[in-house]
Design an enzyme around this catalytic site. Structure first.
Site, mmCIF file in Angstrom:
data_model
loop_
_atom_site.group_PDB
_atom_site.id
_atom_site.type_symbol
_atom_site.label_atom_id
_atom_site.label_comp_id
_atom_site.label_asym_id
_atom_site.label_seq_id
_atom_site.Cartn_x
_atom_site.Cartn_y
_atom_site.Cartn_z
ATOM 1 C CB SER A 185 -3.255 -7.300 -5.942
ATOM 2 O OG SER A 185 -4.439 -7.028 -4.728
ATOM 3 C CE LYS A 242 1.399 -11.433 -5.861
ATOM 4 N NZ LYS A 242 1.783 -11.502 -4.180
ATOM 5 C CG HIS A 271 0.646 -7.648 -8.147
ATOM 6 N ND1 HIS A 271 0.175 -8.824 -8.186
ATOM 7 C CD2 HIS A 271 -0.131 -7.952 -6.494
ATOM 8 C CE1 HIS A 271 -0.287 -9.624 -7.965
ATOM 9 N NE2 HIS A 271 -0.467 -8.776 -6.450
HETATM 10 C C1 LIG Z 1 1.444 -11.959 -3.124
HETATM 11 C C2 LIG Z 1 1.734 -10.187 -2.239
HETATM 12 C C3 LIG Z 1 2.154 -11.100 -0.741
HETATM 13 C C4 LIG Z 1 2.273 -12.665 -1.043
HETATM 14 O O1 LIG Z 1 3.372 -12.999 -1.820
HETATM 15 P P1 LIG Z 1 4.017 -14.964 -1.752
HETATM 16 O O2 LIG Z 1 5.558 -14.559 -1.842
HETATM 17 O O3 LIG Z 1 2.827 -14.871 -2.766
HETATM 18 O O4 LIG Z 1 3.532 -14.782 0.034
HETATM 19 C C5 LIG Z 1 2.548 -9.756 -0.077
HETATM 20 N N1 LIG Z 1 1.992 -9.038 0.072
HETATM 21 C C6 LIG Z 1 1.803 -8.408 -1.479
HETATM 22 C C7 LIG Z 1 1.498 -6.621 -1.381
HETATM 23 C C8 LIG Z 1 1.196 -9.373 -2.071
HETATM 24 O O5 LIG Z 1 0.291 -8.567 -3.369
#
Ligand SMILES: *Cc1c(COP(=O)(O)O)cnc(C)c1O
Length: 395
Positions: A182, A241, A210
């Site tokens: 990310s 996301k 992502h």
């Molecule tokens: C954002 C993210 C999460 C968390 O996801 P949520 O649905 O917001 O809890 C988990 N792993 C990675 C790699 C992320 O970027």
């Protein structure tokens, strides 16, 4: 006056504030979209993970409202007691089909998906081979499992191979990596990692938070991107996301998915996703299955923005995705850059140590399909003005 028992916390907070490390939490006064209202002012939004603009999509809004009329709001229980509605099963079926996976299970979030999955697959006496830049939820899930954690160099399948060969005396093993990272927007070399996993007969888990809805054909994710269907046992995804709602999922091996229904602790001990969330996610799958327009627009927007920034002389790192880092070096410069962008009507986050290494502070630009051409032009103009003002790029 704070109670004596919490004084140390107040002192820690003061230290963070002095070091400029206290998270500044801005409140959004409008729907999540390409433009949002903050402090009564409309700004271009380049901070959200709302890649496809689904967070405020009319079809998702309508689906959520309809589902509330039909099923109410809360699930009322954990999935294994009374919290599984037909809607939850429909979402899992639809996601498996969309992603061309054997099976799928959903969780309350991506974070929960990792906390559920890792301890269900490995425990004491086992080993986890983990990319050194993996997400916090992978790290926490790994710690919860009590397995030994062996970190390999970022996105380096050869180092993974070496670490596996050097590690002896364990019962079971798991390889785990983010799909899209990310902070830099780069991708794990999942094809090479998969070969290493197969050579050693180790379960492979990729957290594609992502990449879900972003990479692969029509946003089908990283396993689809690399054509590894049936060869990656666990593909974690998020519905928080690109899907624009909130929730998590595991797609992949049918045996593992069924095992998680029996042994995934957040599945067993925390209530299910709510009705409007589930219904909106089902509609999101339909939107993505019907057309690749949103995914295509996301990528073309990202291309325009990245190219524009590069032509102005900005260093945009080595992103392979719509996450575009604008590398600035020191954290105070990145903070100042972000503040001035905000004054120019562009909301884009500065990210510094410890989220990224010292000297690698940046503005992270999150592109979305919700931005119009006009939005991109305005954003680029703002970057140019601020870049010149702060002498990051030439006059
Ligand atoms: C954002 C993210 C999460 C968390 O996801 P949520 O649905 O917001 O809890 C988990 N792993 C990675 C790699 C992320 O970027």
């Amino acid at each position: 006056m704070s109670d004596e028992s919490v004084r140390w916390i107040q002192e820690e907070m003061d230290r963070l504030r002095e070091a400029g490390l206290l998270a500044n939490i801005r409140a959004i006064e409008s729907p999540m979209d390409g433009r949002v209202i903050i402090d009564g002012r409309e700004v271009l939004n380049f901070c959200a993970n709302n890649y496809l603009g689904l967070a405020n999509h009319p079809r998702l809004r309508e689906a959520a409202k309809q589902a509330i009329d039909d099923y109410g709001i809360g699930p009322g229980a954990v999935r294994t007691i009374a919290g599984t509605m037909t809607l939850h099963l429909e979402l899992e079926r639809r996601l498996a089909q969309f992603k061309k996976a054997a099976a799928c299970i959903t969780f309350q979030s991506g974070f929960m998906a990792n906390l559920a999955t890792i301890p269900a697959l490995v425990g004491r006496g086992d080993v986890i081979f983990s990319d050194e830049l993996n997400h916090a939820s992978i790290i926490d899930g790994s710690r919860l499992s009590r397995a030994k954690i062996v970190r390999y160099n970022h996105a380096d399948a050869d180092d993974l191979q070496r670490k596996i060969q050097e590690t002896t005396d364990y019962r079971r093993a798991l390889i785990v990596t983010d799909g899209v990272f990310s902070m830099d927007g780069d991708m794990a070399p999942l094809d090479k990692i998969c070969e290493v996993a197969e050579e050693h007969g180790i379960i492979l888990m990729v957290d594609d938070a992502h990449g879900e809805g972003v990479v692969g054909q029509g946003g089908r994710g990283i396993v689809d991107h690399f054509g590894l269907h049936g060869r990656v046992q666990v593909e974690v995804g998020t519905l928080s996301k690109a899907f624009g709602v909130v929730g998590g999922l595991v797609a992949g091996d049918r045996t593992i998915v069924e095992w998680l229904r029996q042994r995934g602790r957040p599945f067993l001990f925390s209530s299910a996703m709510t009705v409007p969330d589930v219904a909106a996610c089902i509609e999101a799958v339909s939107v993505l299955e019907e057309s690749t327009d949103l995914v295509d627009r996301l990528w073309s927007n990202a291309r325009v923005l990245k190219q524009g920034l590069q032509e102005m002389g900005f260093d945009t790192g080595h992103s392979q995705t719509p996450i575009v880092p604008v590398m600035l070096g020191e954290a105070p410069l990145a903070q100042e850059f972000s503040r001035r962008l905000f004054d120019e009507g562009v909301f884009a986050m500065a990210i510094g140590y410890p989220t990224v290494p010292m000297g690698k502070a940046r503005i992270r630009v999150m592109n979305t399909a919700a931005h119009s051409e006009q939005d991109l032009e305005e954003a680029l103009a703002a970057f140019e003005r601020v870049g010149k003002m702060l002498s990051v790029i030439g006059k």
